[in-house]
Each structure stands twice: as structure tokens, then as C-alpha cells.
Design a protein around this motif. Structure first.
Motif, PDB file in Angstrom:
ATOM      1  N   THR A  57       0.937  -1.201   0.050  1.00 33.25           N
ATOM      2  CA  THR A  57      -0.226   0.154  -0.118  1.00 33.25           C
ATOM      3  C   THR A  57       0.865   1.388  -0.310  1.00 33.25           C
ATOM      4  O   THR A  57       0.303   2.123  -0.089  1.00 33.25           O
ATOM      5  CB  THR A  57      -0.912   0.257   1.003  1.00 33.25           C
ATOM      6  OG1 THR A  57      -0.021  -0.112   2.525  1.00 33.25           O
ATOM      7  CG2 THR A  57      -2.256  -1.431   1.307  1.00 33.25           C
ATOM      8  N   THR A  58       1.979   1.210  -0.130  1.00 33.23           N
ATOM      9  CA  THR A  58       3.042   1.936   0.052  1.00 33.23           C
ATOM     10  C   THR A  58       4.013   2.220  -1.249  1.00 33.23           C
ATOM     11  O   THR A  58       4.332   0.478  -1.759  1.00 33.23           O
ATOM     12  CB  THR A  58       3.932   2.546   0.897  1.00 33.23           C
ATOM     13  OG1 THR A  58       4.962   1.548   1.813  1.00 33.23           O
ATOM     14  CG2 THR A  58       2.856   2.889   2.331  1.00 33.23           C
ATOM     15  N   VAL A  59       4.809   3.128  -1.419  1.00 32.35           N
ATOM     16  CA  VAL A  59       5.587   2.723  -2.508  1.00 32.35           C
ATOM     17  C   VAL A  59       6.825   2.093  -2.018  1.00 32.35           C
ATOM     18  O   VAL A  59       7.699   1.032  -2.571  1.00 32.35           O
ATOM     19  CB  VAL A  59       5.988   3.988  -3.528  1.00 32.35           C
ATOM     20  CG1 VAL A  59       7.572   3.771  -4.147  1.00 32.35           C
ATOM     21  CG2 VAL A  59       4.766   5.226  -3.872  1.00 32.35           C
ATOM     22  N   GLY A  60       7.556   2.378  -1.334  1.00 33.23           N
ATOM     23  CA  GLY A  60       8.646   1.895   0.015  1.00 33.23           C
ATOM     24  C   GLY A  60       8.297   0.412  -0.115  1.00 33.23           C
ATOM     25  O   GLY A  60       9.033  -0.254  -0.333  1.00 33.23           O
ATOM     26  N   GLU A 118      17.675   8.110  -7.832  1.00 29.34           N
ATOM     27  CA  GLU A 118      16.671   8.453  -7.128  1.00 29.34           C
ATOM     28  C   GLU A 118      15.141   8.787  -8.262  1.00 29.34           C
ATOM     29  O   GLU A 118      14.506   8.292  -8.722  1.00 29.34           O
ATOM     30  CB  GLU A 118      17.000   9.820  -8.638  1.00 29.34           C
ATOM     31  CG  GLU A 118      16.358  11.118  -8.250  1.00 29.34           C
ATOM     32  CD  GLU A 118      16.406  12.700  -9.144  1.00 29.34           C
ATOM     33  OE1 GLU A 118      16.075  13.234  -9.455  1.00 29.34           O
ATOM     34  OE2 GLU A 118      18.158  12.990  -9.299  1.00 29.34           O
ATOM     35  N   LEU A 119      13.655   9.009  -7.104  1.00 25.68           N
ATOM     36  CA  LEU A 119      13.034   8.432  -7.284  1.00 25.68           C
ATOM     37  C   LEU A 119      11.784   9.548  -7.815  1.00 25.68           C
ATOM     38  O   LEU A 119      12.100  10.635  -7.039  1.00 25.68           O
ATOM     39  CB  LEU A 119      12.349   7.573  -6.113  1.00 25.68           C
ATOM     40  CG  LEU A 119      13.304   6.118  -5.377  1.00 25.68           C
ATOM     41  CD1 LEU A 119      12.720   5.876  -4.382  1.00 25.68           C
ATOM     42  CD2 LEU A 119      13.159   5.643  -7.231  1.00 25.68           C
ATOM     43  N   SER A 120      10.899   9.094  -8.583  1.00 27.33           N
ATOM     44  CA  SER A 120       9.576  10.734  -9.133  1.00 27.33           C
ATOM     45  C   SER A 120       8.759  10.601  -7.768  1.00 27.33           C
ATOM     46  O   SER A 120       7.790  11.794  -8.239  1.00 27.33           O
ATOM     47  CB  SER A 120       9.149  10.383 -10.774  1.00 27.33           C
ATOM     48  OG  SER A 120       8.818   9.240 -10.294  1.00 27.33           O
ATOM     49  N   ALA A 121       8.377   9.661  -7.130  1.00 28.43           N
ATOM     50  CA  ALA A 121       7.174   9.232  -6.044  1.00 28.43           C
ATOM     51  C   ALA A 121       8.299   8.776  -4.896  1.00 28.43           C
ATOM     52  O   ALA A 121       8.700   8.406  -4.394  1.00 28.43           O
ATOM     53  CB  ALA A 121       6.739   8.398  -6.360  1.00 28.43           C
ATOM     54  N   ARG A 144       9.194   7.520  -1.109  1.00 34.59           N
ATOM     55  CA  ARG A 144       8.767   5.931  -0.203  1.00 34.59           C
ATOM     56  C   ARG A 144       7.205   5.830   0.125  1.00 34.59           C
ATOM     57  O   ARG A 144       7.331   5.219   0.270  1.00 34.59           O
ATOM     58  CB  ARG A 144      10.327   5.444   0.092  1.00 34.59           C
ATOM     59  CG  ARG A 144      11.468   5.731  -0.580  1.00 34.59           C
ATOM     60  CD  ARG A 144      12.418   4.884   0.219  1.00 34.59           C
ATOM     61  NE  ARG A 144      12.718   3.607   0.637  1.00 34.59           N
ATOM     62  CZ  ARG A 144      12.661   2.431   0.010  1.00 34.59           C
ATOM     63  NH1 ARG A 144      13.296   2.425  -1.242  1.00 34.59           N
ATOM     64  NH2 ARG A 144      12.675   1.249   0.562  1.00 34.59           N
ATOM     65  N   SER A 145       7.253   6.932   0.957  1.00 34.32           N
ATOM     66  CA  SER A 145       6.341   6.793   1.720  1.00 34.32           C
ATOM     67  C   SER A 145       4.728   7.024   1.306  1.00 34.32           C
ATOM     68  O   SER A 145       3.634   7.338   1.526  1.00 34.32           O
ATOM     69  CB  SER A 145       6.558   7.960   2.691  1.00 34.32           C
ATOM     70  OG  SER A 145       6.348   9.452   2.581  1.00 34.32           O
ATOM     71  N   ALA A 146       4.543   7.787   0.287  1.00 31.32           N
ATOM     72  CA  ALA A 146       3.365   7.667  -0.803  1.00 31.32           C
ATOM     73  C   ALA A 146       2.866   6.253  -0.902  1.00 31.32           C
ATOM     74  O   ALA A 146       2.884   5.679  -0.389  1.00 31.32           O
ATOM     75  CB  ALA A 146       4.220   8.404  -2.234  1.00 31.32           C
ATOM     76  N   ALA A 198       2.515   4.721 -11.498  1.00 36.25           N
ATOM     77  CA  ALA A 198       3.600   5.295 -12.565  1.00 36.25           C
ATOM     78  C   ALA A 198       4.250   6.625 -12.360  1.00 36.25           C
ATOM     79  O   ALA A 198       4.581   7.219 -11.716  1.00 36.25           O
ATOM     80  CB  ALA A 198       3.115   5.568 -14.193  1.00 36.25           C
ATOM     81  N   MET A 199       5.396   5.631 -11.994  1.00 41.22           N
ATOM     82  CA  MET A 199       7.518   6.886 -11.578  1.00 41.22           C
ATOM     83  C   MET A 199       7.860   6.482 -12.178  1.00 41.22           C
ATOM     84  O   MET A 199       8.219   4.981 -12.976  1.00 41.22           O
ATOM     85  CB  MET A 199       6.827   6.185  -9.897  1.00 41.22           C
ATOM     86  CG  MET A 199       7.413   4.775  -9.777  1.00 41.22           C
ATOM     87  SD  MET A 199       7.670   4.446  -7.700  1.00 41.22           S
ATOM     88  CE  MET A 199       8.848   5.415  -7.878  1.00 41.22           C
ATOM     89  N   ASN A 200       9.229   6.814 -11.820  1.00 40.33           N
ATOM     90  CA  ASN A 200      10.293   6.943 -12.930  1.00 40.33           C
ATOM     91  C   ASN A 200      11.329   6.550 -11.257  1.00 40.33           C
ATOM     92  O   ASN A 200      11.626   7.317 -10.239  1.00 40.33           O
ATOM     93  CB  ASN A 200      10.482   8.077 -13.045  1.00 40.33           C
ATOM     94  CG  ASN A 200       9.965   8.194 -13.969  1.00 40.33           C
ATOM     95  OD1 ASN A 200       9.666   7.131 -15.288  1.00 40.33           O
ATOM     96  ND2 ASN A 200       9.898   9.413 -15.264  1.00 40.33           N
ATOM     97  N   MET A 201      12.156   6.208 -12.341  1.00 44.66           N
ATOM     98  CA  MET A 201      13.684   5.320 -10.991  1.00 44.66           C
ATOM     99  C   MET A 201      15.381   5.976 -11.641  1.00 44.66           C
ATOM    100  O   MET A 201      15.438   5.522 -12.958  1.00 44.66           O
ATOM    101  CB  MET A 201      13.308   4.039 -10.106  1.00 44.66           C
ATOM    102  CG  MET A 201      14.532   4.105  -9.267  1.00 44.66           C
ATOM    103  SD  MET A 201      15.029   2.055  -8.931  1.00 44.66           S
ATOM    104  CE  MET A 201      13.039   2.046  -8.159  1.00 44.66           C
TER     105      MET A 201
END
Length: 388
Positions: free
Chosen positions: A105-108, A122-125, A127-129, A137-140
Motif C-alpha cells: 500500500t506504499t511505494v517503499g 532518484e525516485l519521482s515518488a 517511498r512513503s507515498a 506510474a513512477m520513474n527510477m
């Protein structure tokens, strides 16, 4: 009228049936703890399987959702049933897009569950989002070690910049409109990449080259054989050529001719060559006078004793015509020295007092022998008598 014992038995039967019914209802009513995406509540239901329970509660699950225990499992009183909805996580890692399904339920938590190592990335979102049921959708961008060569310097940089252009901007390496970047500015960075910036400049240069001339020889019957006279002095021409140079890091890479023009025309040299036969020298009527002082002439007389420099200026003018004023000339035509003596004539008039040939004698010595011949034959032996 029934007897009292029969009535009592009937009453006991009804009571027994009621007791049995209550016991049956109690057997089918289950109390379970239902956890949906981490939110837990207690529910009661007259169901036999987990699937029946979820349907009764209005919970629909799909192929990417997690249900524990499985949908076909029997429901037991006091049991805990867990439902985790699947989320679609689209991750573009260093320019490469990949799709994953997760129940985190979280990005991390999703990155950890999927085994996507994101240390120092470098994350576009954040980790706690939160990762909702609609997905994310995110970039790494992972750290990469890049070697940059520019302006004569080599730099190694660990970076999370996405592409070549961003890295050069970070390093404050300016790129001109003519400069070359390899690989291109829009190229995504890859670990171990070698990046080269080549400075390109152009300039125009002018080169000057000489144009040679020919020598034209013309027969001249007014000059004796072996004599020559420069009628027209030769002159080299000149050509200017412009080139466009392309320089890579200050070194010539390519040269293109832009224009070429003659700035000075070459002029051919014209030389008259004598064809007239020389007259034979008259034989001396008596031996030439001695030039050796009281002891007679000597071929090795370095002191200059016995020299006769009369008419020296006249002989200089004649020598200039005969040999260009070169008193030691030997062209191989049989005539020697500034006054172009035949060896036989030279010896006949005492030249041996000084040297075996006229070109081996000094100017003064040649003039001395010429005065001896002049005393006998005048200027007739010389084709350049007019120069006197």
C-alpha cells in the motif's frame, strides 16, 4: 381425553425440537475477523466458504488480488480472513518501462516486495507515498559512473542524472552549436558510459605559393660561341589559395579549398646564345715579355710581382659581357675565366706564369695576360670588344 403422561411426553418433544433448532442455528453462524487492505472488522455470517463470505460482504476480488485463506476454503468460527487488493505499479527504470502488480500500500513497501533495489536512486515518488487501487506510474534513476572527456580534461562522475545533456549541465560543460557530443545529448546515461565533447571551430587561412618560370634560349649570331646574354630576366609568379579549416580540439581535421588566384604572373627568362665562330688568335711575333721580375716568371707567384693592370676598367666591362663578371667561370665550353680565354691562347701569352687555366688565376693575373694579347692583336680576339 389424553392422559397426563401422554401430554407430558408431547411437551417434552416440542421442547427438544426447539433446543435442537437453536443448536443448529448456532452451528452455522460464524464470527470471523475480516481484514481488507489492513482494515479489520468482525463479521457474522451463515456461510460455508470464504468466497461465500466475501460475496455476502460485497467484496469482489480479481486475479491480482490476494485472499487468505483461498476462496474455496471452509469458514471456521473465529477465523481471520485477509484480503489484499492488487495495485499496478509502472516503473520506468533508467528509461526502460516495466509493469508490476503488488499488494503493498506504499511505494517503499512495493519496491521492497518486488525486489527493486533503490539505494541511492532518484525516485519521482516518495517511498512513503500511498499506493492506491488505481495504481501508480513512477520513474527510477539508478546511480551510474560516467567518464566525461572535454577541454583536455577527463572527469569520472557518479550521478543519477537521466541523460547526457543533464550531466553536462551539472558539470557546467557548455556545448557550442558546432561542438560534437558523443553519444548525443538526448542519450540516457548507462553505467560505465564514456562521454566525449569535441570542440569544433572553423577558420580561413591563405597560403602563398611560387610559380616557376622557364628559360628560353635563342641563337644570336652577334655573339661568339660560348657567349650568352640575358635579354629578359626571369621572374617567379605568385598564387594565393584560401582554405577553410575545420579544427577538432584545436587540431586540423579537414581542409577545403575555397578559392585560388594568381596574384603575380610568372615571366620567362630569355637568354641569347652565341653562334658566331671566334677568330683564331694571331701567333706572337716574338716571345711575350717576361713577367717574373729579375728571376723570370713563375707560376706560383703569389706576391703579384710582374702584374700589368693597365686598362683594368675596360677589362672589367668586357668580362661583364663575356662571363657576367665571373672571373673563375668554367662552363665546359672550352673557354675559361672572366675574359673567356682558350687554354692554348692563355698559355701562348704567358698564362702559365700564373695558372694552368685562366679560371684558376686571379682577376689581376687574367688582366695581365689580356694586356699581353692586347699589345699584339688589340681587341679582335674578344666577341665583347664593343663593351670596351
Amino acid at each position: 381425553m389424553q392422559s397426563r403422561p401422554v401430554r407430558r411426553l408431547a411437551q417434552l418433544g416440542v421442547v427438544g425440537a426447539l433446543i435442537a433448532g437453536v443448536a443448529g442455528v448456532a452451528h452455522f453462524d460464524k464470527s470471523v475477523a475480516l481484514s481488507v487492505d489492513g482494515s479489520t472488522e468482525s463479521v457474522h455470517a451463515f456461510v460455508s466458504t470464504v468466497g461465500d463470505l466475501l460475496e455476502k460482504e460485497g467484496i469482489t476480488v480479481g486475479e491480482h488480488d490476494l485472499v487468505v485463506p483461498a476462496l474455496g476454503s471452509a469458514v471456521e468460527d473465529g477465523q481471520k480472513i485477509v484480503v489484499r487488493y492488487g495495485r499496478k505499479l509502472t516503473v520506468t527504470i533508467d528509461g526502460v518501462k516495466k509493469e508490476y502488480w503488488t499488494t503493498a500500500t506504499t511505494v517503499g513497501a512495493a519496491l521492497d516486495e518486488l525486489g527493486l533495489r533503490a539505494e541511492n536512486a532518484e525516485l519521482s515518488a516518495s517511498r512513503s507515498a500511498a499506493l492506491g487501487r488505481d495504481g501508480l506510474a513512477m520513474n527510477m534513476v539508478t546511480p551510474k559512473q560516467i567518464t566525461v572527456t572535454a577541454d583536455g580534461k577527463k572527469t569520472t562522475k557518479t550521478t543519477t542524472e537521466p541523460d547526457v545533456k543533464s550531466l553536462l549541465a551539472l558539470l557546467k560543460v557548455k556545448v557550442g552549436s558546432k561542438d560534437l557530443v558523443n553519444p548525443d545529448l538526448d542519450t540516457p546515461l548507462k553505467d560505465g558510459m564514456k562521454l566525449v565533447v569535441t570542440r569544433v571551430e572553423t577558420k580561413t587561412i591563405t597560403k602563398t605559393a611560387s610559380i616557376g618560370y622557364d628559360t628560353i634560349r635563342k641563337n644570336d649570331s652577334s655573339l661568339y660561341e660560348g657567349q650568352s646574354k640575358v635579354v629578359t630576366t626571369g621572374r617567379e609568379g605568385e598564387r594565393e589559395t584560401k582554405y577553410l579549416l575545420v579544427l577538432h580540439d584545436g587540431k586540423e581535421y579537414k581542409r577545403t579549398k575555397v578559392s585560388s588566384q594568381v596574384t603575380r604572373t610568372a615571366r620567362d627568362a630569355v637568354v641569347s646564345v652565341g653562334t658566331k665562330k671566334r677568330p683564331a688568335a694571331p701567333a706572337p711575333s716574338s716571345p711575350p715579355p717576361s713577367t717574373g721580375g729579375s728571376g723570370g716568371g713563375s707560376a706560383g707567384n703569389p706576391s703579384g710581382a710582374g702584374l700589368n693592370l693597365a686598362n683594368a676598367a675596360m677589362w672589367d666591362r668586357i668580362a661583364m659581357c663575356e662571363s657576367g663578371g665571373n672571373w673563375h667561370i668554367n662552363t665546359g665550353n672550352g673557354y675559361y675565366g672572366g675574359l673567356q680565354f682558350l687554354t692554348s691562347t692563355w698559355l701562348a701569352y704567358g698564362g702559365a706564369d700564373f695558372a694552368s687555366r685562366a679560371d684558376l688565376a686571379s682577376r689581376e693575373q687574367q688582366i695581365t695576360v689580356a694586356n699581353r694579347l692586347y699589345a699584339v692583336a688589340g681587341l679582335s680576339p674578344w666577341g665583347c670588344a664593343h663593351a670596351a
